[in-house]
Design a protein around this motif. Structure first.
Motif, PDB file in Angstrom:
ATOM      1  N   TYR A  47      54.274  73.540  32.355  1.00 39.58           N
ATOM      2  CA  TYR A  47      53.533  72.688  31.408  1.00 39.58           C
ATOM      3  C   TYR A  47      53.688  71.185  31.634  1.00 39.58           C
ATOM      4  O   TYR A  47      52.946  70.404  31.079  1.00 39.58           O
ATOM      5  N   HIS A  48      54.667  70.756  32.409  1.00 39.58           N
ATOM      6  CA  HIS A  48      54.906  69.309  32.528  1.00 39.58           C
ATOM      7  C   HIS A  48      54.661  68.735  33.909  1.00 39.58           C
ATOM      8  O   HIS A  48      54.633  67.519  34.075  1.00 39.58           O
ATOM      9  N   ASP A 199      50.505  70.363  27.614  1.00 40.47           N
ATOM     10  CA  ASP A 199      50.154  71.101  28.825  1.00 40.47           C
ATOM     11  C   ASP A 199      49.511  70.162  29.835  1.00 40.47           C
ATOM     12  O   ASP A 199      48.348  69.808  29.728  1.00 40.47           O
ATOM     13  N   ALA A 200      50.301  69.764  30.832  1.00 41.26           N
ATOM     14  CA  ALA A 200      49.803  68.860  31.867  1.00 41.26           C
ATOM     15  C   ALA A 200      48.772  69.555  32.745  1.00 41.26           C
ATOM     16  O   ALA A 200      48.122  68.914  33.560  1.00 41.26           O
ATOM     17  N   ASN A 201      48.648  70.871  32.590  1.00 41.41           N
ATOM     18  CA  ASN A 201      47.744  71.626  33.450  1.00 41.41           C
ATOM     19  C   ASN A 201      46.510  72.152  32.725  1.00 41.41           C
ATOM     20  O   ASN A 201      45.894  73.131  33.151  1.00 41.41           O
ATOM     21  N   ILE A 365      58.214  56.507  32.335  1.00 43.27           N
ATOM     22  CA  ILE A 365      56.765  56.578  32.177  1.00 43.27           C
ATOM     23  C   ILE A 365      56.404  57.833  31.385  1.00 43.27           C
ATOM     24  O   ILE A 365      57.071  58.864  31.496  1.00 43.27           O
ATOM     25  N   THR A 366      55.354  57.717  30.565  1.00 40.95           N
ATOM     26  CA  THR A 366      55.008  58.833  29.670  1.00 40.95           C
ATOM     27  C   THR A 366      53.943  59.747  30.245  1.00 40.95           C
ATOM     28  O   THR A 366      53.699  60.821  29.708  1.00 40.95           O
ATOM     29  N   GLY A 367      53.271  59.296  31.339  1.00 43.28           N
ATOM     30  CA  GLY A 367      52.146  60.071  31.865  1.00 43.28           C
ATOM     31  C   GLY A 367      50.817  59.498  31.393  1.00 43.28           C
ATOM     32  O   GLY A 367      49.759  59.883  31.875  1.00 43.28           O
ATOM     33  N   VAL A 433      47.047  61.582  40.691  1.00 42.42           N
ATOM     34  CA  VAL A 433      45.902  62.356  41.182  1.00 42.42           C
ATOM     35  C   VAL A 433      46.335  63.220  42.373  1.00 42.42           C
ATOM     36  O   VAL A 433      46.018  64.410  42.450  1.00 42.42           O
ATOM     37  N   PHE A 434      47.091  62.622  43.286  1.00 41.68           N
ATOM     38  CA  PHE A 434      47.602  63.392  44.430  1.00 41.68           C
ATOM     39  C   PHE A 434      48.523  64.522  43.960  1.00 41.68           C
ATOM     40  O   PHE A 434      48.514  65.610  44.517  1.00 41.68           O
ATOM     41  N   GLU A 435      49.320  64.223  42.937  1.00 41.36           N
ATOM     42  CA  GLU A 435      50.247  65.243  42.422  1.00 41.36           C
ATOM     43  C   GLU A 435      49.464  66.487  41.986  1.00 41.36           C
ATOM     44  O   GLU A 435      49.872  67.605  42.268  1.00 41.36           O
ATOM     45  N   GLU A 436      48.356  66.254  41.336  1.00 40.49           N
ATOM     46  CA  GLU A 436      47.587  67.403  40.855  1.00 40.49           C
ATOM     47  C   GLU A 436      46.872  68.136  41.998  1.00 40.49           C
ATOM     48  O   GLU A 436      46.873  69.359  42.051  1.00 40.49           O
TER      49      GLU A 436
END
Length: 592
Positions: A47-48, A199-201, A365-367, A433-436
């Motif tokens: 989720y993170h 949910d980061a996803n 950082i919070t995202g 963006v790359f992370e995702e």
DNA sequence: CCGGCGGTTGACATT
DNA sequence: GAATGTCAACCGCCG
């Protein structure tokens, strides 16, 4: 405790392989009577972390392949996937399965250290012996930092010097030939389900997500989950995971001794596709479906036998692995501050647009990010969606989204464009963006490379700026790469392929595509539509270089008190047109 | 503390 | 077409 017949859990994490796994071989050297190979679904991961559908798929490929390999060694065994956070699961599992030893591969990122520290503590309380072995990098990252005078490894020189003090890179170990049975697998305890308020996803998850339906999964058999169980969209990448595939690719590479021994990264073409110019082994290194030491020594074996002139680190194939170790060393040393500018002693402070929101309590950082400038937000959005109007940039971003992989130099081009060489947007936006989207996303390497390309750490030659027109022409004058990923431009004359807005309207019409608008419109009547460039590139390059020069002369780093308290604003000229104004930015809400 | 040189992957002009 | 120099001038590293 009956240590004469150890009952061992081997905890797989970022080492989804059987070949050259020092931790796994150590677990087997305990001569266990019982061995449980397990995976736990960590809610932090589920989720993170930002994970696109392509990387989820690659992970499941790796897990399925590993599970099949374990079963091939012992029909009773497999990868037992348990749906609970390790921090709550292990104490119950130790008791339920009568565990005496827990073994896993060392992980040095900030969260992993915290998690593993907690697990080790819980094991101690349960009287379970924990064994942790390095194996993810060429050198143990903590040892590398120690030999670098305790400082983060910020140059390849430092890595080579510190590495020389450590000694030879360990030779790969053979895969096990047999595996002990797992014991009983009853789980007569209650599953603790994670809090799902974040949910980061949600992006790749377009269906109902059911990761934590039951401890042993929907069928009670500990199976590797399906994409449907995770609620993830179907993957669009053609690249597949798993140790079997990784070893096959490696075999094919080293069979070509010229390619292997004379490889020079800067000479490989970012425009090559089918096949690509580099090895495509990076996602396997990330998931551990290939050992980096196996890769290193197989390549070195070819180089040692090579009759001609072999390439040398850092541009050679083995050199690429040294860079990986460099970024892991920086991450291991800097912990949470590594992934952000704020509080980071090694990262230059540049007053980028769209800066990260900072949690004032934790300093992390919070995202989320501040929208300090609407134009920058539009540029960032168009960059992300591959509609900047610069075909080279758009083709790369579309390839990234579809396939989860782009060539290293392509990453340079889009990263420079978003940050210091075009949009002047915070590198942390690009890294997210790359992370995702990357199937080979490795936090240490991704963050390190974004800092490199944005000239905030590792690299500082900001006046060397990638042109979205000149750079790709070095490899692909015809624009085959652009035609593949921006098909609306497929019939354009090569003369205009990297700057289609220069094509006369009559030609645009005869080639079936009009150059107009901002990319929201895909067709007009019988014509396709490709956007106008979102800015004048030479103008933006000059503005950015001037702003970088100014920010360098101010000379702040992320841990400077003036960055931390927000008073950095006084050092930049708000009135100037040099992108140094800062009406918004770190720290959150504390500068007025 | 200085100067020179090299730095995985620039652009452009000239030879 | 490949190799070299210039542009303007950054840093880390070495002596």
């Amino acid at each position: 405790m009956p240590t004469s017949s150890p009952r061992v859990i081997y905890w797989f994490r970022t080492d989804l392989r059987l070949h050259d796994s020092p931790a796994l071989i150590h677990a087997l050297s305990l001569s266990p009577s019982i061995l449980y190979p397990i995976w736990t679904w960590d809610p932090y991961y589920v989720y993170h972390s930002r994970i696109g559908s392509n990387r989820w798929k690659f992970l499941l490929d790796c897990q399925n392949n590993l599970s099949a390999s374990l079963t091939a060694l012992n029909p009773k065994s497999k990868l037992f996937v348990i749906r609970e956070a390790p921090q709550t699961l292990f104490p119950k599992l130790f008791k339920a399965w009568g565990i005496t030893h827990l073994v896993f591969e060392k992980d040095t990122d900030a969260y992993a250290r915290e998690r593993d520290g907690r697990v080790i503590e819980l094991a101690r309380e349960a009287g379970v012996e924990v064994i942790v072995k390095p194996g993810r990098t060429l050198y143990d990252s903590d040892e590398l930092v120690k030999e670098n005078k305790g400082k983060p490894t910020m140059s390849i020189n430092q890595v080579q010097a510190a590495g020389a003090k450590i000694g030879d890179i360990p030779r790969p170990l053979l895969a096990p030939k047999s595996l002990p049975d797992p014991g009983e697998t009853d789980l007569d305890f209650k599953q603790e389900r994670p809090n799902r308020d974040h949910d980061a996803n949600s992006n790749p998850r377009k269906e109902i997500e059911n990761t934590y339906s039951a401890l042993a999964g929907p069928n009670g058999d500990f199976a590797v989950p399906t994409v449907a169980e995770l609620g993830i969209q179907e993957a669009s990448t053609p690249h597949r995971g798993g140790e079997t595939i990784a070893l096959k690719i490696l075999d094919e590479i080293v069979a070509d001794s010229d390619y292997t021994a004379t490889f020079e990264k800067p000479k490989t073409a970012p425009t090559a596709f089918e096949p690509q110019a580099t090895t495509l082994l990076s996602p396997h290194l990330h998931f551990g479906s290939l050992s980096c030491r196996e890769f290193y020594w197989r390549v070195q074996g070819v180089v040692d036998k090579y009759k001609g002139k072999a390439s040398q680190p850092p541009t050679s194939l083995t050199g690429q692995l040294l860079f990986r170790d460099m970024y892991f060393g920086a991450q291991a040393s800097l912990n949470y501050s590594f992934r952000q500018t704020y509080n980071n002693s090694q990262c230059r402070f540049i007053p980028w647009h769209l800066p990260s929101e900072i949690d004032s309590k934790s300093g992390l950082i919070t995202g989320k990010y501040h929208i300090d400038n609407q134009e920058a937000l539009e540029w960032f959005t168009r960059w992300r969606e591959g509609r900047t109007g610069f075909p080279w940039i758009d083709a790369l971003m579309r390839q990234l989204k579809q396939e989860g992989w782009i060539h290293h130099l392509g990453r340079h081009a889009v990263a420079c464009f978003l940050t210091r060489g075009g949009c002047y947007v915070d590198w942390e936006r690009g890294a997210e963006v790359f992370e995702e989207w990357l199937i080979d996303h490795e936090a240490a390497c991704n963050i390190g490379n974004w800092q490199w390309l944005s000239c905030t750490a590792f690299y500082s030659q900001f006046y060397r700026c990638y042109s979205p027109i000149a750079f790709p022409q070095k490899w692909d004058k015809e624009g085959k790469f652009v035609r593949r990923y921006c098909p609306e431009l497929a019939t354009f004359d090569a003369k205009y392929i990297y700057e289609p807005w220069k094509a006369p309207i009559a030609d645009q019409k005869s080639w079936g595509c009009l150059i107009k608008g901002d990319g929201e419109q895909n067709e007009e009547g019988k014509f396709m539509v490709y956007p106008n460039p979102m800015f004048d590139f030479p103008e933006r390059r000059d503005i950015c270089i001037r702003a970088m020069k100014n920010a360098y002369s101010v000379g702040l780093y992320g841990d400077d008190p003036r960055v931390v308290d927000g008073s950095w604003r006084k050092l930049f000229n708000n009135a100037a047109e040099d992108l140094t104004e800062g009406n918004d930015g770190p720290p959150e809400g504390e500068w007025s």
